[in-house]
Design an enzyme around this catalytic site. Structure first.
Site, PDB file in Angstrom:
ATOM      1  N   ASN A  10       0.871  -1.180   0.000  1.00  0.00           N
ATOM      2  CA  ASN A  10       0.000   0.000   0.000  1.00  0.00           C
ATOM      3  C   ASN A  10       0.906   1.228   0.000  1.00  0.00           C
ATOM      4  O   ASN A  10       1.478   1.587   1.025  1.00  0.00           O
ATOM      5  CB  ASN A  10      -0.885  -0.047   1.249  1.00  0.00           C
ATOM      6  CG  ASN A  10      -1.854   1.120   1.305  1.00  0.00           C
ATOM      7  OD1 ASN A  10      -1.780   2.040   0.485  1.00  0.00           O
ATOM      8  ND2 ASN A  10      -2.750   1.083   2.274  1.00  0.00           N
ATOM      9  N   ARG A  94      -2.521  -2.129  -3.534  1.00  0.00           N
ATOM     10  CA  ARG A  94      -3.744  -1.359  -3.309  1.00  0.00           C
ATOM     11  C   ARG A  94      -3.687  -0.119  -4.196  1.00  0.00           C
ATOM     12  O   ARG A  94      -2.734   0.656  -4.133  1.00  0.00           O
ATOM     13  CB  ARG A  94      -3.831  -0.927  -1.853  1.00  0.00           C
ATOM     14  CG  ARG A  94      -5.028  -0.062  -1.612  1.00  0.00           C
ATOM     15  CD  ARG A  94      -4.897   0.725  -0.344  1.00  0.00           C
ATOM     16  NE  ARG A  94      -6.068   1.562  -0.197  1.00  0.00           N
ATOM     17  CZ  ARG A  94      -6.069   2.677   0.499  1.00  0.00           C
ATOM     18  NH1 ARG A  94      -4.981   3.096   1.093  1.00  0.00           N
ATOM     19  NH2 ARG A  94      -7.160   3.396   0.592  1.00  0.00           N
ATOM     20  N   HIS A 183     -12.667   2.973  -0.011  1.00  0.00           N
ATOM     21  CA  HIS A 183     -12.700   1.920   1.013  1.00  0.00           C
ATOM     22  C   HIS A 183     -13.432   0.671   0.503  1.00  0.00           C
ATOM     23  O   HIS A 183     -13.937  -0.128   1.288  1.00  0.00           O
ATOM     24  CB  HIS A 183     -13.443   2.352   2.296  1.00  0.00           C
ATOM     25  CG  HIS A 183     -12.818   3.472   3.053  1.00  0.00           C
ATOM     26  ND1 HIS A 183     -13.559   4.515   3.566  1.00  0.00           N
ATOM     27  CD2 HIS A 183     -11.539   3.728   3.379  1.00  0.00           C
ATOM     28  CE1 HIS A 183     -12.758   5.356   4.183  1.00  0.00           C
ATOM     29  NE2 HIS A 183     -11.523   4.906   4.089  1.00  0.00           N
ATOM     30  N   ARG A 244     -11.363  15.564   7.632  1.00  0.00           N
ATOM     31  CA  ARG A 244     -12.114  16.006   6.454  1.00  0.00           C
ATOM     32  C   ARG A 244     -13.519  16.433   6.852  1.00  0.00           C
ATOM     33  O   ARG A 244     -14.153  15.793   7.698  1.00  0.00           O
ATOM     34  CB  ARG A 244     -12.228  14.882   5.421  1.00  0.00           C
ATOM     35  CG  ARG A 244     -10.916  14.462   4.808  1.00  0.00           C
ATOM     36  CD  ARG A 244     -11.178  13.509   3.635  1.00  0.00           C
ATOM     37  NE  ARG A 244      -9.968  12.825   3.219  1.00  0.00           N
ATOM     38  CZ  ARG A 244      -9.795  11.507   3.313  1.00  0.00           C
ATOM     39  NH1 ARG A 244     -10.740  10.727   3.800  1.00  0.00           N
ATOM     40  NH2 ARG A 244      -8.660  10.971   2.910  1.00  0.00           N
ATOM     41  N   GLU A 388      -8.169  -5.237   5.161  1.00  0.00           N
ATOM     42  CA  GLU A 388      -7.995  -4.904   3.751  1.00  0.00           C
ATOM     43  C   GLU A 388      -6.823  -5.669   3.135  1.00  0.00           C
ATOM     44  O   GLU A 388      -6.884  -6.086   1.986  1.00  0.00           O
ATOM     45  CB  GLU A 388      -7.802  -3.389   3.594  1.00  0.00           C
ATOM     46  CG  GLU A 388      -9.114  -2.646   3.803  1.00  0.00           C
ATOM     47  CD  GLU A 388      -8.955  -1.169   4.052  1.00  0.00           C
ATOM     48  OE1 GLU A 388      -8.521  -0.804   5.171  1.00  0.00           O
ATOM     49  OE2 GLU A 388      -9.256  -0.368   3.165  1.00  0.00           O
TER      50      GLU A 388
END
Ligand code: ADP
Length: 400
Positions: A10, A94, A183, A244, A388
């Site tokens: 990743n 990823r 996601h 965010r 993940e």
């Protein structure tokens, strides 16, 4: 299927997370993180299964050098976990944005690299870094098959009415401005696990997944397909997140540019990095452990922040219940969803209309797969730790 070790990568702009996973036992054989790549003070942490975590501070000028260090550590005589690179059967990358080009994972070829490049515009911070990771691995392990697993792919089943914005249609035609969602690997993994836990067929369920981490999103999965999700063209839309803003009136941008004498870019930077729970708490913290402590101590900034965070999740659950004409199971996952029972209590306290009551003893547990709704509830509430990396390793093996 042949047993193999899969290296899951990743790659961020200055970081690289990795795990080596055995495909048959699904155990993590080693994992680690390279940080500050290309910046002074680069360091790698590396942990072999059952061994000591090691920290090495060493210059890493670029991602190729970082991956070289990772491969050296994995094959090191003293603390390595494989004898040679031949024992790494595949690499799973990823990739953040696959645009409309990718509705599923794929083996990486030159054409695939080109198609990922085409999506750079849509994720200028992430995709170029992901591509650097692919190129670096290709250089160092040219004969090892590699797969790209996209954050956006799971959401590509959304119908038009869910992914279109109320904008002139030609912006979609000309620039592909639409909802993509992120996601996806986590939403897919968790929704499948939910069906397994309930012993039901995935195709028969209406599932809402709340992925609540530093980045946070909700998805609606109906009859085995994602039908809506809260993040949009970029990960800025939807829930109030760590830093965010999530949903807001787009006119606020121009308003703040005028008031603060800032450029659109500067305001967007604030919406991405200084807003969310960090901003709402007056700069106190983006970490829910701090916020919860402060909430319990009666700190007003933490109270307003956690209430606003929970309320936004509640609104999405309501919207997706309506969109699917019902919901069978609501799942909580990621750092906050898995570990913070208090935020789960705040959110589920609104869900009486679904007949949901919470089993407080189950809800007090942390970081394990567990049903937290009381046994007689028609709509189930589950906590499911996401994974993940394992999902990427499985996808990679499935493609070979
Ligand atoms: P990301 O992967 O998006 O960076 P994570 O999924 O790791 O984020 O989630 C980070 C959030 O999870 C932080 O707000 C943190 O407070 C929360 N979190 C992590 N561990 C715990 C814990 N043990 N108890 C409560 N909250 C936790």
């Amino acid at each position: 299927m042949k047993e193999m070790n899969v290296l899951v990568i990743n790659c961020g702009s200055s970081s690289l997370k990795f795990q080596l996973i055995n495909s048959s036992s699904e155990e993590v054989i080693a994992k680690g993180l390279c940080e500050r790549i290309g910046i002074e003070g680069s360091q790698m942490t590396y942990t072999p299964a059952g061994g000591e975590k090691q920290e090495t501070v060493t210059p890493m000028a670029d991602h190729t050098q970082a991956i070289r260090l990772v491969l050296d550590a994995l094959t090191n005589k003293e603390y390595g976990v494989v004898k040679s690179l031949d024992e790494i059967g595949a690499v799973g990358h990823r990739i953040v944005h696959g645009g409309e080009n990718f509705a599923s994972s794929t083996l990486i070829t030159d054409e695939v690299v080109k198609a990922i490049e085409e999506c750079n515009d849509l994720a200028p911070l992430h995709n170029p870094a992901n591509l650097i990771g692919i190129r670096a691995c290709k250089e160092l392990m040219p004969d090892t098959p590699m797969a790209a697993v996209f954050d956006t792919a799971f959401h590509q089943t959304m119908p038009e009415e869910a992914y279109l914005y109320g904008l002139p249609y030609h912006y979609y035609e000309d620039y592909k401005v639409r909802r993509y969602g992120f996601h996806g690997t986590s939403h897919s993994y968790v929704s499948h696990r939910a069906a397994d836990m309930l012993g039901k067929d995935y195709q028969d369920l209406k599932i809402i997944v709340c992925h609540l981490g530093n980045g946070a999103s909700v998805s609606a999965v109906k009859n085995g397909k994602c039908v809506d999700t809260s993040m949009g063209l970029t990960p800025l839309e939807g829930l109030i997140m760590g830093t965010r803003s999530g949903d807001m009136d787009p006119a606020i941008i121009e308003f703040l540019c005028g008031k603060e004498k800032k450029t659109v870019n500067e305001i967007l930077n604030i919406l991405n990095k200084e807003s969310g729970v960090l901003g709402l708490s007056g700069g106190f913290s983006s970490d829910f452990r701090d916020l919860e402590k402060a909430y319990q101590a009666g700190e007003v900034s933490a109270i307003r922040t956690m209430k606003a965070f929970a309320y936004r999740v509640v609104k999405y659950i309501g919207a997706y219940t309506a969109a699917m004409n019902g919901v069978d199971v609501i799942c909580f996952t990621a750092g906050i969803g898995e570990n913070n029972s208090f935020i789960r209590t705040l959110i589920t306290s609104y869900l009486g209309y679904l007949g949901i009551t919470i089993d407080e003893e189950a809800n007090a547990k942390r970081g394990e797969e567990i049903e937290i709704s009381a046994p007689d509830c028609k709509t189930k509430v589950l906590v499911i730790p996401t994974n993940e990396e394992l999902a990427i390793a499985r996808e990679t093996v499935a493609l070979l």
